[in-house]
Enzyme design. Structure first.
Site, PDB file in Angstrom:
ATOM      1  CE  LYS A 181      42.724  41.335  50.795  1.00  0.00           C
ATOM      2  NZ  LYS A 181      41.865  40.554  51.689  1.00  0.00           N
TER       3      LYS A 181
ATOM      4  CG  ASP B 211      41.134  42.945  44.399  1.00  0.00           C
ATOM      5  OD1 ASP B 211      40.011  42.435  44.493  1.00  0.00           O
ATOM      6  OD2 ASP B 211      41.458  43.968  45.033  1.00  0.00           O
ATOM      7  CG  HIS B 212      38.088  37.587  45.606  1.00  0.00           C
ATOM      8  ND1 HIS B 212      38.598  38.167  46.726  1.00  0.00           N
ATOM      9  CD2 HIS B 212      36.763  37.428  45.841  1.00  0.00           C
ATOM     10  CE1 HIS B 212      37.620  38.348  47.604  1.00  0.00           C
ATOM     11  NE2 HIS B 212      36.489  37.909  47.091  1.00  0.00           N
TER      12      HIS B 212
ATOM     13  CE  LYS C  80      33.306  39.559  44.823  1.00  0.00           C
ATOM     14  NZ  LYS C  80      32.680  38.414  45.462  1.00  0.00           N
TER      15      LYS C  80
ATOM     16  CD  GLU D  78      32.808  40.725  54.179  1.00  0.00           C
ATOM     17  OE1 GLU D  78      32.996  39.581  53.774  1.00  0.00           O
ATOM     18  OE2 GLU D  78      33.669  41.389  54.781  1.00  0.00           O
TER      19      GLU D  78
ATOM     20  CG  ASP E   7      40.315  41.970  55.087  1.00  0.00           C
ATOM     21  OD1 ASP E   7      41.097  41.132  54.585  1.00  0.00           O
ATOM     22  OD2 ASP E   7      39.103  41.743  55.271  1.00  0.00           O
TER      23      ASP E   7
ATOM     24  CG  HIS F  44      38.376  43.339  47.919  1.00  0.00           C
ATOM     25  ND1 HIS F  44      39.279  42.705  47.106  1.00  0.00           N
ATOM     26  CD2 HIS F  44      38.237  42.534  49.004  1.00  0.00           C
ATOM     27  CE1 HIS F  44      39.660  41.560  47.686  1.00  0.00           C
ATOM     28  NE2 HIS F  44      39.044  41.445  48.838  1.00  0.00           N
TER      29      HIS F  44
ATOM     30  CE  LYS G  34      35.836  40.632  57.809  1.00  0.00           C
ATOM     31  NZ  LYS G  34      35.450  40.173  56.468  1.00  0.00           N
TER      32      LYS G  34
END
Ligand code: BG6
Length: 483
Positions: free
Chosen positions: A144, A173-174, A178, A212, A231, A236, A331
Site C-alpha cells: 500500500k 495489507d499487513h 496479524k 497509535e 492511510d 486496515h 495518531k
C-alpha cells in the site's frame, strides 16, 4: 516446515520497509528453519552496491531491528550468504540484464516484491516482462498505498493485469497478517458459541479502534498528502470490518474468503457528513518541544490533513441492517491500542431489582499491544450483600493461556511473505476488494474537500477530538477508553 526453494527479488531493497520489516522478517523465518538452503534473496535498488555491500546494509538493519542477543553470529553469516544485489534503474535500462542473468534457469519459485512507490509499479512490471522474467508462474507483491482513490487504483489494477494474472498478484495489507486478525476468523467460525448471536438481533453495536501513540514521524511528505482516511481507514480498518462482519465463507480458501469480504464492502452505506469526525493533533500540553503539533511535524502551517478519523456506518444486509459500526483511528493518541469491540444488547427482561445493576456482554478482541480476547460476563457480586450484579472479564490473553508457544510473536510481514512463497492468497487483497473500498472512501474525502473541511484539533496524548466522543454520546453510547 520449510517452504519450497525460492528466489525473492526485493525492488527497493535498501529502502525503509525492506530494512525495517521485510529483511528482518526473512531473517527470523530463516532462524526458525523455514527458509530452505537453496533460497536466494536479491536486493535491487538504485544505490550502487555490490553483494557484499548489500550484506553489510542488511546486517546493520537486522542489528537495529532485531535484538542482538536474539541470534548468533553464525546464524547471521549463514543468512547473509543467501543474499545478492543488483543496482537497478526502475525507469531506465541499467541493471535489468544482470538481474535477468541471475534469475535465468532458476528452478525455484520466483517472487518480485515491489517495495517502492506505486508510481513505479507499471514500469517494473513492464520491464520484468520485457526481460522475460514475468512468466505465468512468478508472483509479485505490492505494498500500500494501492492508489489514492478509485480511479488511480483502477488504473494500477489494469496496468498490473496487462502483465500478470490476478492469482499472481499479492496486495499486502499487513493487518491481515496479524495473529489476532486471523484468530478472529478462528473464533467466529470455529465456535458454536458466537455465530448464532452475531447479528443485529443480539448485537447493539460494534466498535473498531486503531489508536497509535506515534505521530507522522519521518513520513511527513507521504502522510500530509494521504491523511488517516487513506492511510488507515480505506485499508486496515476496512479489512477488520470485513472480517468481523462477513458471512461464513464455504471454505477457508482465498476466493471464498475474499468474495465474502467484498460483499461486506459493497453493502456499506455511504457515510453521512454528521457521522464523520476528522481531527488533527496539537502539541502535547507541557511537552511542546518533543511532541509538537501536526502542522509543525509536517512543516506545513496550513495543512488540513487529518491525523484522526471517527465515523459511524451501517452495513445494509439482513444480518447487520440495524447495527451501527463505529470506526476510529488516530495518531498521537493516549495509548497504542487496537481493538474490536462487540457490544451485545441488554437481556430482554431483568428479573433482578432495579438497583442490582445491569451489564451488557462485551466481547473485546485486542490486536495490539497485548493480543487476546476478553468476554465480559455478568455474575453475582460475591459476599452477603444480596443479589448485586457485577461484570467480570473472562480473559483469554493468548500469551498466558498458551504459554511460551503462544507468546511467540510472528510479525505480520514474516507470515505474509511466507504465504507468498506458499502461493496462498487468502490474506491478501484482491483487486476488486481494493476498488470497492475506494469507491466507499472517495465520497467521504471529496465531501471534505468540497466543504473545505478543517479538522478538529485534539491534544497529543488524548482520546481524540471531543466531537468523536459526541458522535457516540448522541447515540447514548461510549467509546472504549484508549488508555
Ligand atoms: C501503516 C500506516 O500501514 O500502518 C502507518 O501507513 C501506521 O501510518 C501503521 O502507523 C500501523 O501499523 P501497526 O502494525 O503498527 O499497527
Amino acid at each position: 516446515i520449510p517452504v519450497d526453494p525460492f528466489d525473492l527479488v526485493i525492488f527497493g531493497g535498501t529502502g525503509d520497509l525492506a530494512r525495517r520489516k521485510i529483511l528482518p522478517g526473512l531473517f527470523r523465518r530463516f532462524c526458525a528453519g523455514q527458509m530452505p538452503r537453496e533460497a536466494r534473496i536479491i536486493g535491487a535498488a538504485r544505490t550502487e552496491l555490490d553483494a557484499s555491500g548489500y550484506r553489510d546494509v542488511v546486517a546493520e538493519a537486522i542489528g537495529e531491528f532485531i535484538g542482538h542477543h536474539d541470534y548468533t553470529k553464525d546464524q547471521l553469516t549463514d543468512f547473509l550468504s543467501h543474499l545478492d544485489y543488483v543496482p537497478i534503474d526502475a525507469l531506465g535500462e541499467t541493471g535489468w540484464k544482470e538481474l535477468q542473468e541471475l534469475m535465468a534457469g532458476s528452478p525455484h519459485i520466483e517472487a518480485y516484491y515491489f517495495s517502492v512507490g506505486p508510481r513505479l509499479f507499471g514500469d517494473l512490471a513492464e520491464r520484468l516482462q520485457r526481460w522475460g522474467m514475468a512468466d505465468s508462474e512468478c508472483r509479485i507483491v505490492v505494498e500500500k498505498p494501492f492508489g489514492r482513490d478509485l480511479a488511480t487504483a483502477r488504473e494500477l489494477n489494469q496496468t498490473l493485469a496487462t502483465y500478470f494474472n490476478e492469482d499472481q498478484i499479492y496486495r499486502i495489507d499487513h493487518y491481515l497478517g496479524k495473529e489476532t486478525v486471523q484468530n478472529l476468523m478462528a473464533v467466529r467460525f470455529g465456535n458454536m458459541l458466537f455465530e448464532p448471536l452475531w447479528n443485529a438481533q443480539y448485537v447493539d453495536h460494534i466498535q473498531i479502534t486503531v489508536a497509535e501513540t506515534v505521530g507522522v514521524g519521518g513520513r511527513a511528505e507521504y502522510y500530509d498528502k494521504a491523511g488517516a482516511m487513506r492511510d488507515m481507514v480505506q485499508n486496515h480498518l476496512m479489512q477488520l470490518l470485513c472480517l468481523i462482519a462477513m458471512e461464513p465463507p464455504a471454505r477457508f480458501d482465498p476466493d471464498a474468503v475474499r468474495d465474502e469480504k467484498l460483499k461486506v464492502i459493497r453493502a456499506l452505506d455511504p457515510v453521512k457528513p454528521h457521522h464523520l469526525v476528522r481531527g488533527q493533533y496539537g502539541a502535547e500540553p507541557g511537552n511542546e518541544e518533543e511532541m509538537p503539533d501536526y502542522r509543525t511535524a509536517v512543516d506545513n502551517p496550513r495543512s488540513r490533513t487529518e491525523s484522526f478519523v471517527a465515523l459511524k456506518t451501517h452495513i445494509s444486509n439482513w444480518r447487520w441492517a440495524s447495527t451501527p459500526f463505529y470506526l476510529r483511528t488516530g495518531k498521537r493518541m493516549a495509548a497504542r491500542s487496537s481493538e474490536i469491540t462487540v457490544v451485545f444488547k441488554d437481556t430482554p427482561h431483568s428479573i433482578f431489582a432495579e438497583d442490582a445493576g445491569r451489564h451488557r456482554n462485551v466481547l473485546s478482541i485486542q490486536l495490539q499491544p497485548n493480543e487476546g480476547i476478553t468476554l465480559g460476563v455478568t455474575i453475582k457480586e460475591p459476599g452477603p450483600g444480596g443479589m448485586r450484579l457485577i461484570d467480570v472479564p473472562l480473559d483469554m490473553t493468548f500469551a498466558e493461556a498458551l504459554g511460551e508457544e503462544g507468546a511467540e510473536q510472528v510479525d505480520a510481514y514474516e507470515r505474509l511473505i511466507m504465504d507468498v512463497i506458499r502461493g496462498n492468497q487468502t490474506l491478501f487483497m484482491r483487486g476488486d476488494e481494493v476498488e470497492a473500498a475506494w469507491a466507499w472512501t472517495d465520497p467521504i474525502i471529496s465531501g471534505w474537500e468540497a466543504r473545505n473541511d478543517v479538522p478538529k484539533p485534539y491534544d497529543s496524548g488524548s482520546e481524540g477530538p471531543t466531537d468523536a466522543t459526541e458522535l457516540m454520546r448522541r447515540d447514548s453510547r461510549e467509546w472504549r477508553k484508549v488508555s
